[in-house]
Design an enzyme around this catalytic site. Structure first.
Site, mmCIF file in Angstrom:
data_model
loop_
_atom_site.group_PDB
_atom_site.id
_atom_site.type_symbol
_atom_site.label_atom_id
_atom_site.label_comp_id
_atom_site.label_asym_id
_atom_site.label_seq_id
_atom_site.Cartn_x
_atom_site.Cartn_y
_atom_site.Cartn_z
ATOM 1 N N ARG A 164 0.802 -1.138 -0.230
ATOM 2 C CA ARG A 164 0.025 0.026 0.263
ATOM 3 C C ARG A 164 0.728 1.217 0.360
ATOM 4 N NH1 ARG A 164 -1.513 -3.445 3.962
ATOM 5 N NH2 ARG A 164 -3.968 -4.531 4.140
ATOM 6 N N ILE A 165 2.077 1.246 0.687
ATOM 7 C CA ILE A 165 2.585 2.176 1.383
ATOM 8 C C ILE A 165 3.384 2.437 -0.112
ATOM 9 C CG2 ILE A 165 4.346 3.885 2.230
ATOM 10 C CD1 ILE A 165 2.503 2.239 5.241
ATOM 11 N N ASP A 184 9.413 -6.804 -5.073
ATOM 12 C CA ASP A 184 8.821 -7.014 -4.704
ATOM 13 C C ASP A 184 8.194 -8.728 -4.329
ATOM 14 O OD1 ASP A 184 6.134 -7.778 -2.746
ATOM 15 O OD2 ASP A 184 5.566 -5.972 -2.721
ATOM 16 N N ARG A 244 10.181 -0.637 9.357
ATOM 17 C CA ARG A 244 10.443 -0.737 11.021
ATOM 18 C C ARG A 244 12.006 -0.914 10.822
ATOM 19 N NH1 ARG A 244 6.589 0.314 11.621
ATOM 20 N NH2 ARG A 244 4.679 -0.751 12.883
ATOM 21 N N ASP A 268 12.901 7.367 9.453
ATOM 22 C CA ASP A 268 11.206 7.587 10.696
ATOM 23 C C ASP A 268 11.524 6.311 11.686
ATOM 24 O OD1 ASP A 268 9.361 9.035 11.234
ATOM 25 O OD2 ASP A 268 8.145 7.178 10.589
ATOM 26 N N GLU A 273 13.384 2.385 19.496
ATOM 27 C CA GLU A 273 12.471 3.321 20.385
ATOM 28 C C GLU A 273 11.925 3.762 21.376
ATOM 29 O OE1 GLU A 273 9.550 3.183 16.590
ATOM 30 O OE2 GLU A 273 10.766 3.505 15.134
ATOM 31 N N HIS A 292 9.460 8.665 14.587
ATOM 32 C CA HIS A 292 8.357 7.530 14.447
ATOM 33 C C HIS A 292 6.873 8.224 13.948
ATOM 34 C CE1 HIS A 292 6.693 2.875 14.065
ATOM 35 N NE2 HIS A 292 5.981 3.828 13.396
ATOM 36 N N GLY A 294 5.739 9.434 10.816
ATOM 37 C CA GLY A 294 5.727 9.226 9.693
ATOM 38 C C GLY A 294 3.491 8.961 9.213
HETATM 39 P P1 NAD Z 1 2.153 -3.835 3.115
HETATM 40 O O1 NAD Z 1 1.808 -5.628 3.969
HETATM 41 O O2 NAD Z 1 1.062 -3.712 2.085
HETATM 42 O O3 NAD Z 1 2.965 -3.382 1.958
HETATM 43 C C1 NAD Z 1 3.951 -4.538 2.156
HETATM 44 C C2 NAD Z 1 4.762 -4.992 0.993
HETATM 45 O O4 NAD Z 1 6.206 -5.190 1.050
HETATM 46 C C3 NAD Z 1 4.242 -6.682 0.299
HETATM 47 O O5 NAD Z 1 3.609 -5.803 -0.814
HETATM 48 C C4 NAD Z 1 5.128 -7.762 0.529
HETATM 49 O O6 NAD Z 1 5.003 -8.248 -0.609
HETATM 50 C C5 NAD Z 1 6.251 -6.513 0.407
HETATM 51 N N1 NAD Z 1 7.700 -7.363 1.036
HETATM 52 C C6 NAD Z 1 7.271 -8.240 2.087
HETATM 53 N N2 NAD Z 1 8.540 -8.931 1.947
HETATM 54 C C7 NAD Z 1 9.665 -8.147 1.057
HETATM 55 C C8 NAD Z 1 11.039 -8.256 0.614
HETATM 56 N N3 NAD Z 1 11.770 -9.219 0.707
HETATM 57 N N4 NAD Z 1 11.478 -7.145 -0.434
HETATM 58 C C9 NAD Z 1 10.584 -6.072 -0.806
HETATM 59 N N5 NAD Z 1 9.094 -6.673 -0.245
HETATM 60 C C10 NAD Z 1 8.956 -7.489 0.265
HETATM 61 O O7 NAD Z 1 2.120 -2.703 4.040
HETATM 62 P P2 NAD Z 1 2.210 -1.801 4.253
HETATM 63 O O8 NAD Z 1 1.006 -1.061 4.546
HETATM 64 O O9 NAD Z 1 2.719 -0.810 2.712
HETATM 65 O O10 NAD Z 1 2.750 -0.532 5.260
HETATM 66 C C11 NAD Z 1 4.501 -1.095 4.995
HETATM 67 C C12 NAD Z 1 4.861 -1.170 6.396
HETATM 68 O O11 NAD Z 1 5.290 0.187 6.624
HETATM 69 C C13 NAD Z 1 4.667 -1.987 7.518
HETATM 70 O O12 NAD Z 1 4.545 -3.177 7.055
HETATM 71 C C14 NAD Z 1 4.714 -1.191 8.179
HETATM 72 O O13 NAD Z 1 5.796 -2.126 9.228
HETATM 73 C C15 NAD Z 1 5.463 -0.106 8.197
HETATM 74 N N6 NAD Z 1 4.299 1.263 8.461
HETATM 75 C C16 NAD Z 1 4.999 2.306 9.216
HETATM 76 C C17 NAD Z 1 4.382 3.768 9.823
HETATM 77 C C18 NAD Z 1 5.233 4.620 10.159
HETATM 78 O O14 NAD Z 1 4.456 5.662 11.154
HETATM 79 N N7 NAD Z 1 6.263 5.041 10.011
HETATM 80 C C19 NAD Z 1 3.127 3.577 9.380
HETATM 81 C C20 NAD Z 1 2.397 2.449 9.351
HETATM 82 C C21 NAD Z 1 2.942 1.586 8.232
#
Ligand code: NAD
Length: 346
Positions: A164-165, A184, A244, A268, A273, A292, A294
């Site tokens: 998603r992100i 990915d 993370r 971030d 933390e 953190h 973001g």
């Molecule tokens: P998501 O599940 O939609 O996307 C994660 C993607 O990473 C998936 O498509 C998955 O296939 C891929 N992935 C898994 N292993 C991988 C690898 N070895 N190499 C490349 N890609 C790989 O999750 P999202 O909503 O996009 O969020 C991503 C991450 O962002 C979360 O897991 C969370 O840790 C982090 N996050 C941080 C904040 C913040 O405040 N900084 C907020 C929300 C989420």
């Protein structure tokens, strides 16, 4: 009015004050308590009677903690990353782990872009130099810190994790960069958004000028960005991590900056933390640190609160929350929540 046997819901102190939104948990008949849950002792002291806990991103709900809470029916993670909860242990114990997956996609992808821009445009370095009086005293110092800045339209961005992100970042970045690469393992090339070239990680590392990490922290991604990874980047590359802390080896980042191979890093998220004053990251100006934050915007926080409370209320009303990190738990004989015949929360 809640009864003496009312279920107890404990919200991590880290998630801020109890608002009208969380009061809906009391209206559903539960006792709501906000308490520190930073370590096993605090969790034992403050959540031993909890039926549901609401967590942030760092409270350590590992196997030992989950086993120490026999009355816990469900965990609600107010966000998407759930690496602080041992979901395998939770599944084995029959504990569903509810998450809120897409409330801050816009904010976190903006944060990644902001960090990439801040580093490439030398924003924090020039700001610090101006405040130190160097613009006035020695303008050559400003010229020194802004040296090497490149034009975005000549650069290649590499997105690790096209979920998603990562996808939102790729979409926003497509108007800025020359090329966008993504890696990915779960995304098929045909499913990549327009303008995004899906490549193997090795190709991304070799070709990207900017790298932004959006993969979750799982065993396969722990220290994904290490000395080897950083050593293969293009000279002056920029690394940003909003996923993370554990995905990036911070000592390796500092070594790469020291060697001059990495131009800068925007973090971030960090392994520890909050970061302590003596952490070596704090002393390195070419690392931009954003605590953190973001996912922060008024809209995203309201959405996160609302949907986390929806999940708690669903559990209290014997419904399955909308999104579980461990949906397989529903088939466990040890499942600790009752499920209404209606099935999932709508
Ligand atoms: P998501 O599940 O939609 O996307 C994660 C993607 O990473 C998936 O498509 C998955 O296939 C891929 N992935 C898994 N292993 C991988 C690898 N070895 N190499 C490349 N890609 C790989 O999750 P999202 O909503 O996009 O969020 C991503 C991450 O962002 C979360 O897991 C969370 O840790 C982090 N996050 C941080 C904040 C913040 O405040 N900084 C907020 C929300 C989420």
């Amino acid at each position: 009015m809640v009864s003496a046997e009312a279920p107890v819901v404990v919200m991590s102190e880290r998630l801020g004050a109890i608002t009208d939104e969380e009061r809906r948990i009391e209206q559903a008949g539960a006792v709501l308590r906000r308490a520190p849950l930073w370590n096993l002792d605090e969790i034992r002291a403050n959540a031993s009677d909890a039926r549901v806990v609401i967590l942030g991103a760092v409270e350590p709900f590992d196997r030992e903690v989950l086993e120490a809470l026999p009355g816990l029916s469900a965990v609600v993670r107010r966000g998407v990353g759930h690496d602080n909860v041992d979901t395998d242990a939770a599944t084995a114990l029959g504990i569903p782990v509810a998450i809120v997956p897409d409330a801050s996609v816009e904010e976190v992808s903006d944060q990644a872009l902001a960090l990439l821009m801040a580093i490439e445009r030398r924003i924090t370095l020039v700001d610090a130099a101006v405040r130190a009086g160097q613009w006035e005293r020695d303008p050559s110092e400003i010229q020194r810190v802004r040296a090497g800045a490149r034009r975005f339209s000549e650069l290649t961005l590499g997105v690790i994790g096209l979920g998603r992100i990562g996808s939102a970042l790729a979409r926003k970045a497509s108007t800025l960069y020359r090329r966008i690469l993504a890696s990915d393992p779960a995304v098929h090339a045909a499913a990549a958004p327009p303008g995004v070239e899906l490549v193997h990680l090795e190709a991304l590392i070799a070709e990207a000028d900017h790298v932004s990490v959006h993969a979750p922290l799982v065993p396969a991604t722990r220290n994904l960005v290490d000395d080897l990874f950083l050593g293969k980047l293009r000279p002056g590359a920029v690394l940003v991590n909003t996923s993370r802390g554990g995905v990036v080896d911070e000592a390796a980042v500092l070594r790469a900056i020291e060697r001059g191979t990495l131009g800068g890093a925007g973090l971030d998220v960090t392994v520890h933390e909050p970061l302590e004053g003596g952490d070596p990251l704090i002393g390195e100006q070419r690392v931009v640190l954003t605590a953190h934050s973001g996912s922060w915007s008024t809209t995203a926080q309201a959405e996160l609160r609302r949907r986390a409370v929806d999940a708690v209320v669903a559990i209290l009303e014997d419904r399955v929350p909308n999104v579980l990190a461990n949906p397989e738990v529903l088939d466990r004989p040890a499942l600790r929540i009752a499920i209404d015949a209606q099935g999932a929360d709508s």
